[in-house]
Design a protein around this motif. Sequence first.
Motif, short mmCIF file in Angstrom:
data_model
loop_
_atom_site.label_atom_id
_atom_site.label_comp_id
_atom_site.label_asym_id
_atom_site.label_seq_id
_atom_site.Cartn_x
_atom_site.Cartn_y
_atom_site.Cartn_z
N SER A 64 -30.09 16.19 25.66
CA SER A 64 -28.94 16.27 24.73
C SER A 64 -27.97 16.95 25.66
O SER A 64 -28.05 17.90 26.49
CB SER A 64 -29.20 16.83 23.46
OG SER A 64 -29.51 17.95 23.50
N GLN A 65 -26.56 16.91 25.18
CA GLN A 65 -25.73 17.85 25.68
C GLN A 65 -24.63 18.05 24.16
O GLN A 65 -24.41 16.92 23.58
CB GLN A 65 -24.69 17.19 26.56
CG GLN A 65 -23.61 17.72 26.95
CD GLN A 65 -23.93 19.23 27.98
OE1 GLN A 65 -25.17 19.17 28.30
NE2 GLN A 65 -22.99 19.77 27.93
N ILE A 66 -24.59 19.27 23.86
CA ILE A 66 -23.64 19.68 22.74
C ILE A 66 -22.52 20.07 23.24
O ILE A 66 -22.20 21.20 23.62
CB ILE A 66 -24.69 20.57 21.65
CG1 ILE A 66 -25.82 20.16 21.60
CG2 ILE A 66 -23.77 21.00 20.59
CD1 ILE A 66 -26.81 21.09 21.13
N GLN B 255 -29.88 7.16 16.81
CA GLN B 255 -29.55 7.67 15.30
C GLN B 255 -29.32 6.21 14.39
O GLN B 255 -29.91 6.14 13.45
CB GLN B 255 -28.44 8.33 15.23
CG GLN B 255 -28.63 9.79 15.96
CD GLN B 255 -27.48 10.67 16.15
OE1 GLN B 255 -26.40 10.09 16.45
NE2 GLN B 255 -27.55 11.88 15.76
N ASN C 108 -18.52 6.71 16.60
CA ASN C 108 -20.04 7.15 16.65
C ASN C 108 -20.25 8.21 17.91
O ASN C 108 -21.49 8.76 18.13
CB ASN C 108 -20.79 6.16 17.21
CG ASN C 108 -20.74 4.87 16.07
OD1 ASN C 108 -20.36 3.93 16.34
ND2 ASN C 108 -21.16 5.19 14.94
N VAL C 109 -19.07 8.45 18.70
CA VAL C 109 -19.29 9.48 19.67
C VAL C 109 -17.98 10.25 19.74
O VAL C 109 -16.92 9.70 19.67
CB VAL C 109 -19.54 8.86 20.96
CG1 VAL C 109 -19.83 9.91 22.07
CG2 VAL C 109 -20.84 7.94 21.11
N SER C 110 -18.07 11.64 19.81
CA SER C 110 -16.85 12.41 19.53
C SER C 110 -16.20 12.58 20.80
O SER C 110 -17.08 12.85 21.87
CB SER C 110 -17.25 13.78 19.06
OG SER C 110 -18.65 14.17 19.17
N TYR D 242 -27.10 8.25 22.66
CA TYR D 242 -28.15 8.93 21.56
C TYR D 242 -27.80 8.24 20.02
O TYR D 242 -28.53 8.02 19.20
CB TYR D 242 -28.12 10.19 21.68
CG TYR D 242 -29.07 10.93 20.77
CD1 TYR D 242 -30.34 11.11 21.35
CD2 TYR D 242 -28.55 11.39 19.44
CE1 TYR D 242 -31.43 11.62 20.25
CE2 TYR D 242 -29.70 11.83 18.70
CZ TYR D 242 -31.14 11.92 19.03
OH TYR D 242 -31.92 12.51 18.12
N HIS D 243 -26.56 7.97 19.93
CA HIS D 243 -26.12 7.58 18.79
C HIS D 243 -26.41 6.28 18.37
O HIS D 243 -26.72 5.82 17.12
CB HIS D 243 -24.51 7.55 18.62
CG HIS D 243 -24.06 6.74 19.86
ND1 HIS D 243 -23.66 7.06 21.24
CD2 HIS D 243 -23.33 5.32 19.52
CE1 HIS D 243 -23.30 5.90 21.65
NE2 HIS D 243 -23.18 4.84 21.00
N1 LIG Z 1 -19.37 9.34 4.71
C1 LIG Z 1 -19.89 10.61 4.82
N2 LIG Z 1 -19.77 11.72 5.58
C2 LIG Z 1 -20.44 12.81 5.73
C3 LIG Z 1 -21.82 12.84 5.22
C4 LIG Z 1 -22.02 11.58 4.34
O1 LIG Z 1 -23.17 11.62 3.99
N3 LIG Z 1 -21.28 10.50 4.33
N4 LIG Z 1 -22.48 13.79 5.39
C5 LIG Z 1 -21.98 15.04 5.71
C6 LIG Z 1 -23.09 15.97 6.25
S1 LIG Z 1 -24.21 16.34 5.35
C7 LIG Z 1 -23.36 16.08 7.83
S2 LIG Z 1 -24.50 17.20 8.39
C8 LIG Z 1 -22.13 15.53 8.52
C9 LIG Z 1 -22.91 15.21 9.79
O2 LIG Z 1 -21.67 14.97 10.74
P1 LIG Z 1 -21.72 14.73 12.22
O3 LIG Z 1 -22.18 16.13 12.74
O4 LIG Z 1 -20.42 14.38 12.91
O5 LIG Z 1 -22.83 13.73 12.42
P2 LIG Z 1 -23.47 12.57 13.30
O6 LIG Z 1 -22.53 11.33 13.33
O7 LIG Z 1 -24.84 12.38 12.76
O8 LIG Z 1 -23.28 13.22 14.89
C10 LIG Z 1 -22.11 13.64 15.32
C11 LIG Z 1 -22.15 13.19 17.06
O9 LIG Z 1 -23.26 13.88 17.64
C12 LIG Z 1 -23.67 13.08 18.65
N5 LIG Z 1 -24.82 13.48 19.01
C13 LIG Z 1 -26.16 13.11 18.51
N6 LIG Z 1 -26.99 13.59 19.12
C14 LIG Z 1 -26.67 14.42 20.15
C15 LIG Z 1 -26.92 15.23 21.23
O10 LIG Z 1 -28.33 15.72 21.36
N7 LIG Z 1 -26.27 15.92 22.28
C16 LIG Z 1 -24.79 15.47 21.71
N8 LIG Z 1 -24.11 16.30 22.71
N9 LIG Z 1 -24.33 14.83 20.70
C17 LIG Z 1 -25.32 14.37 19.95
C18 LIG Z 1 -23.78 11.67 17.93
O11 LIG Z 1 -23.79 10.58 18.63
C19 LIG Z 1 -22.10 11.85 17.03
O12 LIG Z 1 -21.53 11.65 18.06
O13 LIG Z 1 -21.38 14.58 8.11
C20 LIG Z 1 -20.97 14.90 6.83
N10 LIG Z 1 -19.95 13.79 6.54
#
Ligand SMILES: Nc1nc2c(c(=O)[nH]1)N[C@H]1C(S)=C(S)[C@@H](COP(=O)(O)OP(=O)(O)OC[C@H]3O[C@@H](n4cnc5c(=O)[nH]c(N)nc54)[C@H](O)[C@@H]3O)O[C@H]1N2
Lengths: 721, 263, 413
Positions: free
Chosen positions: B106-108, B167, B147-149, B163-164
């Motif tokens: 992964s890459q954060i 998911q 889906n991808v930031s 990865y998305h």
């Molecule tokens: N509509 C709606 N909005 C919500 C929620 C909801 O239930 N509904 N829930 C809220 C909650 S509880 C949370 S925790 C947040 C989550 O919000 P985000 O953190 O934005 O969640 P994700 O969309 O799961 O993942 C963010 C990004 O990380 C990427 N990613 C996944 N794995 C990796 C990895 O290993 N490395 C890297 N670099 N990138 C990765 C994904 O592709 C995605 O682009 O959303 C909040 N917002």
Amino acid sequence: MALGIGTTAGITLSPLPWKITDDLSIWTQNWPWTPVPADGEATDTNSACMLCPGGCGVTVRKIGNRVVKVEGMKGHPVNDGGICALGLAAPQLLYSPTRVKSPMKKINGSWRKISWDDAIAEIAAKLIELRAAGKSHTVACIAESDRGTVPLLWSRLLTVYGSPNFMRPATMEDAYSLVMEKTQGHHGVPGFDLENADFVLSLGCGIIEGWGSPVRMFKAHSQWKNKHAKLVQVEPRLSNTAAKADQWLAIKPGTEAQLALGLAHVILSESLFHRPFTDNFSDGFESCKQAILSQFHPDRVAESTGIPAETIRSLGRAFAGAKHPIAICGRGQGHVPGSFQETAAVYLLNALVGNIGQKGGVWAMPEPEYVNWPEVEMDSVAANAMQQTRMDGAGGEHYPDARYLLTRLPEMINAGIGDGVQVLFISGANPAYTLPGSQAARKALARIPFKVSFSTHMDETAEMADMILPNHCFLERYEDVPVTSGLTKPMVNLAVPVLQPLYDTKHVGDVIIALARSLGGNIAAAFPWKNYQACLKKTLGDRWAHLTEETYWVDNNYRPTQWQDGFETATGKFIFPDAKRLNRSPLAAQGDLTLIACDSMCLSSGSVGTPPFLIKTVPDTVLKDLYMVVEMNPKTAAALQLKEGSNAVLSTQRGAARVKVHFSEGIMPGLVAMQRGLGHSAYDKYLAGKGVNINELMGPVDDPDSGYDAAWGISASLTKA
Amino acid sequence: MKQEHVKPKKFGMVIDLDKCTGCGSCMVACMAENNVPFKENETNKLDSITWMRVFKLTNNKPFPMNEICYLPRPCQHCEGHNGHSPCVSVCPATATDYDMETGIVSQIYTRCFGCRYCMGACPYHARYFNWWDPVWPEGMEKMLSPNVSPRMRGVVEKCSFCYHRYQRAKDKVYYEGTREIEEGDYQTACTQACPAGAITFGDLNNKHHAVYRLKKDPHAFRLLERLGTNTKVYYVSRKEWVRRAGDNYLPGEEIGKVKGGHK
Amino acid sequence: MDSALIPEGVKRCPLPKFVIGLSVVGAVLLWGVYAMLLCWLKGLNQTNMNDYYGFALWIWADLAVIALGGGAFFTGLLRYIIGKDELKNIINFAVLIGFICYSSALLILAIDIGQPLRGWFIFWHANVHSMLTEVAFCLSCYFAVLTIEYIPLVLENRQLDKIPFFHNLTHNMHEVMAVFAATGAFLSCFHQGSLGGVAGVLFGRPFAYREGLLVWPWTFFLFTWSAAAYGPCFTIFLTKLLEKIVGKKLVKDNVIELLAKISGWMIFTYIIAKTADTWYWVAVTAPSKGFQLMDFYSNNAFYGVWILIAEIVVGGFFPALILITHKGRSTTGLLWTAVLLGMIGVCLNRWVMVLQVMAVPVLSFDHWALYYPSWQEVATTILPVAYGVTLVALSYRYLPIFPQEKELNPVAA
Ligand SMILES: Nc1nc2c(c(=O)[nH]1)N[C@H]1C(S)=C(S)[C@@H](COP(=O)(O)OP(=O)(O)OC[C@H]3O[C@@H](n4cnc5c(=O)[nH]c(N)nc54)[C@H](O)[C@@H]3O)O[C@H]1N2
Ligand SMILES: Nc1nc2c(c(=O)[nH]1)N[C@H]1C(S)=C(S)[C@@H](COP(=O)(O)OP(=O)(O)OC[C@H]3O[C@@H](n4cnc5c(=O)[nH]c(N)nc54)[C@H](O)[C@@H]3O)O[C@H]1N2
Ligand code: SF4
Ligand code: SF4
Ligand code: SF4
Ligand code: SF4
Ligand code: SF4
């Protein structure tokens, strides 16, 4: 002092600096200038790609009302999920800043917005005036194709208005159609049953560089790998196709016809041909055979082509000995039709091995047949005008066989022949860029007093126009997409609007109908539809429902006519090509250095401007900074005292350009190769001003038989800069 | 729920180099899928972000014996020894990680602070630094996928095996019940787009997935096996010179007969 | 004008001359600061680094100044732990140089990272497996130690010393300095080592990769050793240079010679170890990955075997042999030659372990990548030099850096 120390200690121990440090890092994670894509409901819509004649189906992914991705449509008969780079980059074309956002008129050299009604009224007035003056034939239209409802609406408008000058670019498909017409009496298009072939002899076709239907060809190529079918590529440069081939024969460019006839010699002299076919279903075989046997002995052919006689013999035997051999031609992507001689010679090889209309062979395919509008009723003005010779000379005295000779148009206009062109409609084409010899083409365009572009984007031709009536982008409109491109199944796709038009654009079909209505009388009567969509729906009839559901219609059961059922010629037999026409020496003399063009999947060389994602994939051995990079053998370079990467000036009789030199062991000495698709002056900073448009350096060469462009290279010189 | 008994997944690819045509669809598919930025001049390939990059290999022979072959290079998702991938092991801020459950590196982006040590560590040049702020021409940011930031300037990015999409597949099977993620549920954008069908993606540990069989092809190899990177992208070619180009050999060494190298 | 600040019993140049000299250096400093701000505000696109050259001039400068600054910990070690008492006459200067080198190194690192405001993640989200984590921790800690070592020196300024609190503080700090020196030596050994480890652990880069002991590759030990060996060369060089500039002797010959002798033997042993390491790498490590020696030194416009010979023979054996002979270290010309060659040797070593690592292709179908720095990189690399000159100038002028100066240069009362 103590106070200072105390303060420092205090601040350090307080949460403040830690909070600030943390907040600053959080700020860097949310920089306001780094966009955060809005979320929304995800939907997938199927549609048809219209960026090349390939005929792929696409699945467009949207988030809310935004198109975020274009993917290959799973299960589509052409591409089944696969997709080329250009199709993938379609959203960049949709959202390009170079989109034309409203109708515009050029006033004193600068663009002004204009209303749709005013624009159409102004054009109608001009057309009425010309018609009244007996000059209706000076109205011309350049479209990208002559199939499907929109091009047919154009030619219908011109016909009923009174002009024979509907034009489109000719391609290798036209060269094939002509040969099929002469040999089989078939009026249609070629189909190549490549998936079922087990030995493919390609004379310069860019099988994996965009020839035919690109994605279909990629898939066919992979099938050959799976079943170990053999691919022999004949061309002077190690193209990607040559690299993938089982055998690459580097041939002196322009002598492909000689090689084909040399192979025919082997097949004939060693009696390897398909006797049942030649004996029972053909005419003219003996005279053709004698001509070949007397003129194309492998030793002679070896001399002209540079391919050893032994190789020619073994290739001829292998080809004839294969179960399902097929020979194809059309250099690179097949944008240049090529000579009659060459196409006929290659066609002849197929006839000799008896694959015409057979499994794994070349098939006669029908023209798309679903557009069945009533004949137009021409008044005397139109009827008279339609008797006039075409501006481009197609179907005329010199070139009776050709249907469109767009490449000859600039020369005719510049020579001031006849009344010239007074009004030109350009719909889905970009001739100022794509016509070979583009300086001459631009000069000719400049002489046309009123040009109307229907371009979606501000391309070179649109920039030169007097008015732009922007069409919707293909993702915003309905349009039928009949597919030929060498497929062996008649097929039509339907592009559907996957989102509302982003700008004040109008479907070109609607503009044509509105224009016809403004012209009144017979003309209006020839366009009885309320609007384009109604026209399309009516035209497609029963297929409309199916197409709006599936987005493609395909006839999986199509089979070409069998030999015993007779060919469409007068005698019902296959007519072997005229020996006189086969026995021509190669066109155009070769100097010390010859410039040849090459094609690639990462550059669009047609009317679509290459989007940024594709430009990114262009290797630095093709484009370096703004420089065009040309490819040459180190041996050629040594003679010219050029080093890898050195700057040089490449000149031909057509023009000169600054280039950089790249060495390759994959190109025949004496040649210099340049990619098509660069050197745009229009579009945005991602494309404009990069590299050289090869059409500036290379012009058309008329084939003496057909009049089609048969240029495969041009004498050039290269000097250190 | 017997989730505990499920064998960890090991996603990987098998790329057929004899089929790959060098067309670049995989590169563009990846850019479009993952919001990869682009800039005015991309001709300096040393600062051009291409998570998937198609390399051009040559056999270096003179005309007309010259041959070329294209080699698509996503991140190889190196496992190294026990997840000790070249890049993961060096990242000082744990901004890149080896997931033992999926085998995905992964890459954060929000944690990476741009030291670029991982780039130096990766022999495949699969990692790219955002030297510039990403800028989309006006209007074109509409095509960005949520889906991808998009990444900010100053951080490293690389292929995530989409990865998305994993998911999304997990969500899908979650909503549909308790079934396992199947091969078709999770496919990468490049795999899907490839018009030649040259890329096959799946769980290398799952014998029902095509990659499980394909990786055992006698002509399969991995890049730089002798370094011990233990990658999850396999390549297949019938051409010996291509397989040989996949690693480094001393003169006289035979491919398939060196310690640590490809078997 | 500033005579009240100048240490008692020594002579300094007139203030205007000093200020003019300083402002020339200041101009260079500002140029560097401007480049630094460009990098921070516009990003690292201001450099000529690229995806193949993630580490370049700065990381080299970093490694080089830390190696050269190694004189501080090693002299400290010799003085406080081993008990080479003569070295007290040069320890202040060694500490000052160390302080400059380490603060510069930290500054360069802060410019070098793409997200400077997240730099602290290296501590917060530390990955214990990463050599860079080890570097960051040890570097910061040792910088703190050097600061602690430098503070008493500052407090010895004539005016500050008058304040009783500071006077006592200085005294007390001197008392415990051995503890700090020991800590410093320990920390320094580690981060010098981890800096060596940075390249040595890269098992994806056969040019850099080395086997080793436990988690540490051989480069870990070689870096520590070479810093200890070559650092004193830099201390000697700067002392001699300063003497030339100010036109008087500051440290007695016996002190210099002692340091030179130790340095000589350290270099000598180091370079034998380095030779053995290189041999093993050429004969065993690289071939096991399919590489031959010349793969690393051919097919490119810059990196030939000359660089290996320059590093090991010219920058290693030559200075070592000069410094271990009495004649060599006591002859001015030879001493100068030796310390200069030594400095070049260690800088070359750091160069190849950073830049050549990036340049060598690993994939058989990849190409050498050569690079030249942008002016912003050069300016920010010169910035620490200007900063160092400034700090040395100020310290020399206002602080009793050289205890022997008074004795060697009696001022007519
Ligand atoms: N509509 C709606 N909005 C919500 C929620 C909801 O239930 N509904 N829930 C809220 C909650 S509880 C949370 S925790 C947040 C989550 O919000 P985000 O953190 O934005 O969640 P994700 O969309 O799961 O993942 C963010 C990004 O990380 C990427 N990613 C996944 N794995 C990796 C990895 O290993 N490395 C890297 N670099 N990138 C990765 C994904 O592709 C995605 O682009 O959303 C909040 N917002
Ligand atoms: N498949 C899949 N699984 C995931 C994730 C994913 O992305 N995909 N994301 C993971 C993450 S990041 C998170 S945070 C979790 C979230 O997982 P959960 O914590 O399970 O969150 P929700 O699904 O939002 O639902 C919580 C429940 O609380 C109820 N609720 C709402 N308001 C209130 C209230 O005021 N009082 C009470 N008592 N109940 C209330 C809702 O109706 C709902 O039933 O899911 C995790 N699991
Ligand atoms: S091959 Fe042609 S039709 Fe198919 S996706 Fe590409 S551009 Fe569109
Ligand atoms: S899309 Fe497929 S064929 Fe094209 S370059 Fe990528 S892997 Fe090769
Ligand atoms: S290919 Fe490079 S980035 Fe990807 S896991 Fe391996 S070392 Fe890391
Ligand atoms: S650049 Fe980012 S991901 Fe790479 S090592 Fe540094 S912090 Fe880790
Ligand atoms: S797997 Fe996804 S992220 Fe990786 S190269 Fe393919 S498309 Fe890009």
